[in-house]
Design an enzyme around this catalytic site. Structure first.
Site, PDB file in Angstrom:
ATOM      1  N   ASP A   1       0.859  -1.188   0.000  1.00 49.97           N
ATOM      2  CA  ASP A   1       0.000   0.000   0.000  1.00 49.97           C
ATOM      3  C   ASP A   1       0.893   1.236   0.000  1.00 49.97           C
ATOM      4  O   ASP A   1       1.549   1.534   0.993  1.00 49.97           O
ATOM      5  CB  ASP A   1      -0.920   0.006   1.222  1.00 49.97           C
ATOM      6  CG  ASP A   1      -2.031   1.043   1.132  1.00 49.97           C
ATOM      7  OD1 ASP A   1      -1.877   2.009   0.355  1.00 49.97           O
ATOM      8  OD2 ASP A   1      -3.046   0.897   1.849  1.00 49.97           O
TER       9      ASP A   1
ATOM     10  N   ARG B   1      -0.220   4.356  -0.718  1.00 53.52           N
ATOM     11  CA  ARG B   1      -1.039   5.566  -0.674  1.00 53.52           C
ATOM     12  C   ARG B   1      -0.602   6.515   0.442  1.00 53.52           C
ATOM     13  O   ARG B   1      -0.162   6.083   1.496  1.00 53.52           O
ATOM     14  CB  ARG B   1      -2.515   5.206  -0.487  1.00 53.52           C
ATOM     15  CG  ARG B   1      -3.112   4.513  -1.693  1.00 53.52           C
ATOM     16  CD  ARG B   1      -4.525   4.051  -1.427  1.00 53.52           C
ATOM     17  NE  ARG B   1      -4.575   3.016  -0.400  1.00 53.52           N
ATOM     18  CZ  ARG B   1      -5.688   2.447   0.024  1.00 53.52           C
ATOM     19  NH1 ARG B   1      -6.850   2.819  -0.477  1.00 53.52           N
ATOM     20  NH2 ARG B   1      -5.655   1.508   0.943  1.00 53.52           N
TER      21      ARG B   1
END
Length: 199
Positions: free
Chosen positions: A121, A123
């Protein structure tokens, strides 16, 4: 920044566009009603072309997007921050499609990213926090099943008064994906309890 009225099938919003000058990525906030207040209902939504635009059943993103807009209108006020550059949890569209191909072969969403040598991830939510702060929001009721998103907003100075579940009915195509999100990415998905093989 630019803003304009945006009528949708869910209700009317004010679309406020932002440019992140550091990355060159554009984002948009959809604002409904008076949001300069405490604890406004808020969805921070990561770009997902396959789910949001093409209605893929591989994930629940498109359903969550629609449900969040409906919930905001029903509440009478709220914000949806749509973050571009988040495709495939930040790995990009082509890499996401490669990961989906690996999932066809039996890997879960986490294993597929790792097999490609990519972050699980990648983000970042600082832009979302800056947008909320620009809109005068200091505290949110966060529409999300992802505790990491809540933690990220807190790190960036946005108070989270409540995390509001945004649970979509699982389907045949996304059940393995949802299971991996719950077991490997810590998403709060209690509605999967009782489904064979997922308890």
């Amino acid at each position: 920044m630019v803003e304009t009225r945006l009528p949708t099938v869910h209700g009317e919003f004010l679309a406020v566009g932002y440019l992140d000058r550091r990355s060159g990525i554009e984002h948009v906030a959809l604002v409904h009603g008076d949001v300069v207040d405490e604890s406004v209902l808020t969805r921070v939504h990561s770009e997902c072309l396959t789910g949001d635009a093409f209605a893929s059943t591989h994930c629940e993103c498109g359903d969550q997007l629609s449900a969040a807009l409906r919930a905001i209108v029903a509440a009478g006020r709220g914000i949806l921050v749509y973050l571009q550059g988040h495709e495939g949890r930040g790995i990009g569209l082509l890499a996401k499609l490669r990961a989906m191909k690996l999932q066809e072969g039996g890997l879960d969403t986490v294993e597929a990213n790792i097999a490609l040598g990519l972050p699980v991830d990648a983000r970042e939510y600082g832009e979302a926090a800056e947008i909320l702060q620009d809109l005068g929001v200091r505290s949110v009721r966060l529409l999300s099943n992802n505790p990491r998103k809540r933690e990220a907003l807190l790190r960036h100075g946005v108070a989270v008064a409540e995390q509001v579940p945004l649970l979509m009915p699982p389907g045949v195509e996304n059940i393995r994906y949802l299971r991996a999100k719950r077991e490997r990415l810590d998403h709060d998905l209690p509605h999967l309890d009782g489904i064979p093989g997922l308890s």
